[in-house]
Enzyme design. Structure first.
Site, PDB file in Angstrom:
ATOM      1  N   LEU A 153     -14.421  11.971  33.293  1.00  0.00           N
ATOM      2  CA  LEU A 153     -13.860  13.100  34.028  1.00  0.00           C
ATOM      3  C   LEU A 153     -14.714  14.343  33.881  1.00  0.00           C
ATOM      4  O   LEU A 153     -14.885  15.095  34.847  1.00  0.00           O
ATOM      5  CB  LEU A 153     -12.430  13.388  33.549  1.00  0.00           C
ATOM      6  CG  LEU A 153     -11.740  14.639  34.120  1.00  0.00           C
ATOM      7  CD1 LEU A 153     -11.764  14.619  35.645  1.00  0.00           C
ATOM      8  CD2 LEU A 153     -10.310  14.733  33.608  1.00  0.00           C
ATOM      9  N   TYR A 156     -18.134  13.752  35.940  1.00  0.00           N
ATOM     10  CA  TYR A 156     -17.797  13.483  37.343  1.00  0.00           C
ATOM     11  C   TYR A 156     -17.326  14.761  38.027  1.00  0.00           C
ATOM     12  O   TYR A 156     -17.732  15.071  39.154  1.00  0.00           O
ATOM     13  CB  TYR A 156     -16.715  12.407  37.416  1.00  0.00           C
ATOM     14  CG  TYR A 156     -16.133  12.208  38.802  1.00  0.00           C
ATOM     15  CD1 TYR A 156     -16.836  11.488  39.767  1.00  0.00           C
ATOM     16  CD2 TYR A 156     -14.890  12.745  39.146  1.00  0.00           C
ATOM     17  CE1 TYR A 156     -16.314  11.314  41.043  1.00  0.00           C
ATOM     18  CE2 TYR A 156     -14.359  12.578  40.416  1.00  0.00           C
ATOM     19  CZ  TYR A 156     -15.071  11.860  41.354  1.00  0.00           C
ATOM     20  OH  TYR A 156     -14.553  11.687  42.620  1.00  0.00           O
ATOM     21  N   HIS A 157     -16.483  15.508  37.335  1.00  0.00           N
ATOM     22  CA  HIS A 157     -15.960  16.761  37.887  1.00  0.00           C
ATOM     23  C   HIS A 157     -17.086  17.757  38.126  1.00  0.00           C
ATOM     24  O   HIS A 157     -17.168  18.382  39.193  1.00  0.00           O
ATOM     25  CB  HIS A 157     -14.925  17.340  36.918  1.00  0.00           C
ATOM     26  CG  HIS A 157     -14.403  18.681  37.320  1.00  0.00           C
ATOM     27  ND1 HIS A 157     -14.947  19.861  36.841  1.00  0.00           N
ATOM     28  CD2 HIS A 157     -13.401  19.039  38.153  1.00  0.00           C
ATOM     29  CE1 HIS A 157     -14.291  20.883  37.372  1.00  0.00           C
ATOM     30  NE2 HIS A 157     -13.351  20.418  38.162  1.00  0.00           N
ATOM     31  N   HIS A 158     -17.977  17.890  37.157  1.00  0.00           N
ATOM     32  CA  HIS A 158     -19.062  18.862  37.281  1.00  0.00           C
ATOM     33  C   HIS A 158     -20.000  18.533  38.439  1.00  0.00           C
ATOM     34  O   HIS A 158     -20.344  19.410  39.240  1.00  0.00           O
ATOM     35  CB  HIS A 158     -19.864  18.926  35.977  1.00  0.00           C
ATOM     36  CG  HIS A 158     -19.327  19.927  34.999  1.00  0.00           C
ATOM     37  ND1 HIS A 158     -19.274  21.274  35.262  1.00  0.00           N
ATOM     38  CD2 HIS A 158     -18.827  19.778  33.740  1.00  0.00           C
ATOM     39  CE1 HIS A 158     -18.766  21.921  34.224  1.00  0.00           C
ATOM     40  NE2 HIS A 158     -18.475  21.031  33.287  1.00  0.00           N
TER      41      HIS A 158
END
Length: 289
Positions: A153, A156-158
């Site tokens: 997470l 992936y988020h960044h």
């Protein structure tokens, strides 16, 4: 402020379009660091590292790394919190005023390119998009703390929000003010939480962690709703100031975040409360962890 008044988002947009390959290089280097950085750092320092996942950050906060690293993280997180507070104070009130004065449809689907690329609101929308590059530093700090692996997470988020923001600023989007307003608002609180935790007061702020994650989940729910609303208006013929490609990317991004943040919340705050009771050999009881 003069630099805000002189902001030329059109020039920034044109540069980003001409150099769209740059975001690909940045993302590639970042992902290479994600998978090799922790191992390389562990070899250099001779430490195995440890992985700690904090509910709000997808990567841990407080207690890890040297004093120098922790001090640097305090300054870094405080800087991001202050930056987000300034962004919130400009973008969020503008969105609220637009909703109250013009209605939800106009506030969400009318694209005002002058407001988007110039004015004080345009400045904070522009630097919001660009800020996704320096925010990658979050990952470097986690590695310097000695994390042996980085949660999916987190990276992936960044990387996805960076790619999405670059694309959105290039094509323009009436709905991006929602993205900026919500993200600025949540980050104002979230990064302050991390700064306090790195100061050594994690035990003080820790009870607030689930509430920050709930705010993040609500952000994703609203993001999905706004995107679906824009899609519906575009499909029905009234139209919306967002391209179909950008709406699809935005919906995929928010839906995936909603799932991942909800999963993290359940694992961190729900399942531990319902953990089965284990019986010791001597007959005493304890909650298993």
């Amino acid at each position: 402020m003069e630099f805000v008044q002189n902001w030329d988002g059109y020039a920034v947009r044109d540069w980003m379009i001409r150099n769209v390959d740059v975001v690909g290089y940045i993302s590639g280097i970042y992902l290479a660091f994600v998978f090799t950085g922790p191992k390389l750092f562990a070899k250099i320092t001779g430490r195995d590292g440890a992985t700690s996942v904090a509910p709000a950050r997808q990567g841990g906060a407080g207690g890890g790394g040297s004093k120098a690293v922790r001090r640097a993280m305090v300054l870094w997180n405080l800087s991001l919190s202050v930056f987000s507070i300034f962004g919130t104070s400009t973008v969020t009130p503008t969105l609220v005023r637009n909703i109250m004065n013009k209605g939800f449809y106009e506030a969400t689907c009318t694209f005002n390119d002058k407001e988007f690329y110039t004015t004080d609101v345009g400045f904070w929308i522009g630097v919001f998009a660009l800020s996704k590059i320096p925010e990658l530093m979050d990952t470097i700090f986690l590695v310097l703390q000695g994390k042996s692996t980085l949660p999916f997470l987190h990276w992936y988020h960044h990387v996805t929000v960076l790619l999405f923001s670059w694309h959105t600023y290039c094509v323009g989007s009436s709905g991006y003010i929602w993205v900026a307003a919500m993200n600025y608002s949540v980050h104002s609180i979230m990064y302050l939480y991390f700064a306090i935790a790195e100061m050594g007061y994690k035990h003080v702020v820790r009870p607030w962690a689930p509430y920050i994650t709930i705010l993040q989940i609500l952000q994703m729910v609203m993001g999905c709703f706004v995107t679906l609303y824009a899609m519906q208006e575009s499909h029905d013929g009234r139209g919306c100031g967002m391209t179909w490609s950008n709406m699809r990317i935005q919906l995929l991004m928010y839906a995936s975040y909603l799932y991942l943040f909800s999963e993290m919340f359940v694992k961190a705050h729900v399942l531990p409360r319902w953990a089965p009771v284990a019986t010791h050999a001597n007959g005493s009881l304890k909650k298993s962890s």
